[in-house]
Design an enzyme around this catalytic site. Structure first.
Site, mmCIF file in Angstrom:
data_model
loop_
_atom_site.group_PDB
_atom_site.id
_atom_site.type_symbol
_atom_site.label_atom_id
_atom_site.label_comp_id
_atom_site.label_asym_id
_atom_site.label_seq_id
_atom_site.Cartn_x
_atom_site.Cartn_y
_atom_site.Cartn_z
ATOM 1 N N CYS A 183 0.872 -1.168 0.000
ATOM 2 C CA CYS A 183 0.000 0.000 0.000
ATOM 3 C C CYS A 183 0.915 1.226 0.000
ATOM 4 C CB CYS A 183 -1.004 -0.008 1.158
ATOM 5 S SG CYS A 183 -0.324 0.108 2.811
ATOM 6 N N CYS A 226 -2.057 1.294 -4.318
ATOM 7 C CA CYS A 226 -0.790 1.957 -4.639
ATOM 8 C C CYS A 226 -0.731 2.324 -6.112
ATOM 9 C CB CYS A 226 0.418 1.134 -4.208
ATOM 10 S SG CYS A 226 0.908 -0.186 -5.300
ATOM 11 N N CYS A 272 3.425 0.560 -8.422
ATOM 12 C CA CYS A 272 3.920 -0.800 -8.208
ATOM 13 C C CYS A 272 4.551 -1.340 -9.485
ATOM 14 C CB CYS A 272 2.778 -1.721 -7.799
ATOM 15 S SG CYS A 272 2.045 -1.248 -6.232
#
Length: 137
Positions: free
Chosen positions: A14, A88, A92
């Site tokens: 996250c 996120c 990522c």
């Protein structure tokens, strides 16, 4: 044969690695034991784990007060079989051959423990489902 080679590994990501990913990693570690390798990280880690998250996890019998948010690294993603993101977004890194899941969960940042409890319970249910999928007993 190296027993750990057969162990699936999961990375929870996250933004701040201070709430959702910490709860998910703690539940997975507790519920799966050593059957699954567990990591968590954040794209912009906070300085500390959210105190309301620590309190909510204490209520569930899991102490995460000693955990510290970690920065998301390419190596952590490469070393994981399953990467579970929790808001996120595009930060990522994506690698071929990995399984990516995106769990849409409310962000507990800035919330009191009353708001964290339902998120905690939802994460626990999803972790239990994940375990039966990737490392059935």
């Amino acid at each position: 044969m190296n027993a750990s080679a057969a162990r699936p590994s999961v990375l929870f990501v996250c933004v701040h690695n201070a709430g959702r990913s910490q709860m998910a990693a703690a539940f997975l570690s507790r519920l799966a034991g050593d059957r699954i390798e567990v990591r968590s990280a954040g794209s912009a880690p906070a300085d500390t784990v959210n105190p309301a998250v620590v309190e909510a996890m204490n209520e569930a019998g899991i102490d995460i007060s000693a955990e510290t948010p970690k920065i998301l690294t390419t190596e952590a993603v490469q070393a994981s079989d399953v990467v579970i993101t929790m808001g996120c977004g595009d930060t990522c890194p994506v690698f071929p051959g990995k399984r990516y899941l995106d769990w849409k969960l409310d962000d507990p940042a800035g919330q009191g423990v009353d708001a964290v409890r339902p998120v905690r319970d939802e994460i626990k249910a999803r972790v239990e489902e994940l375990i039966t999928e990737i490392a059935p007993a």
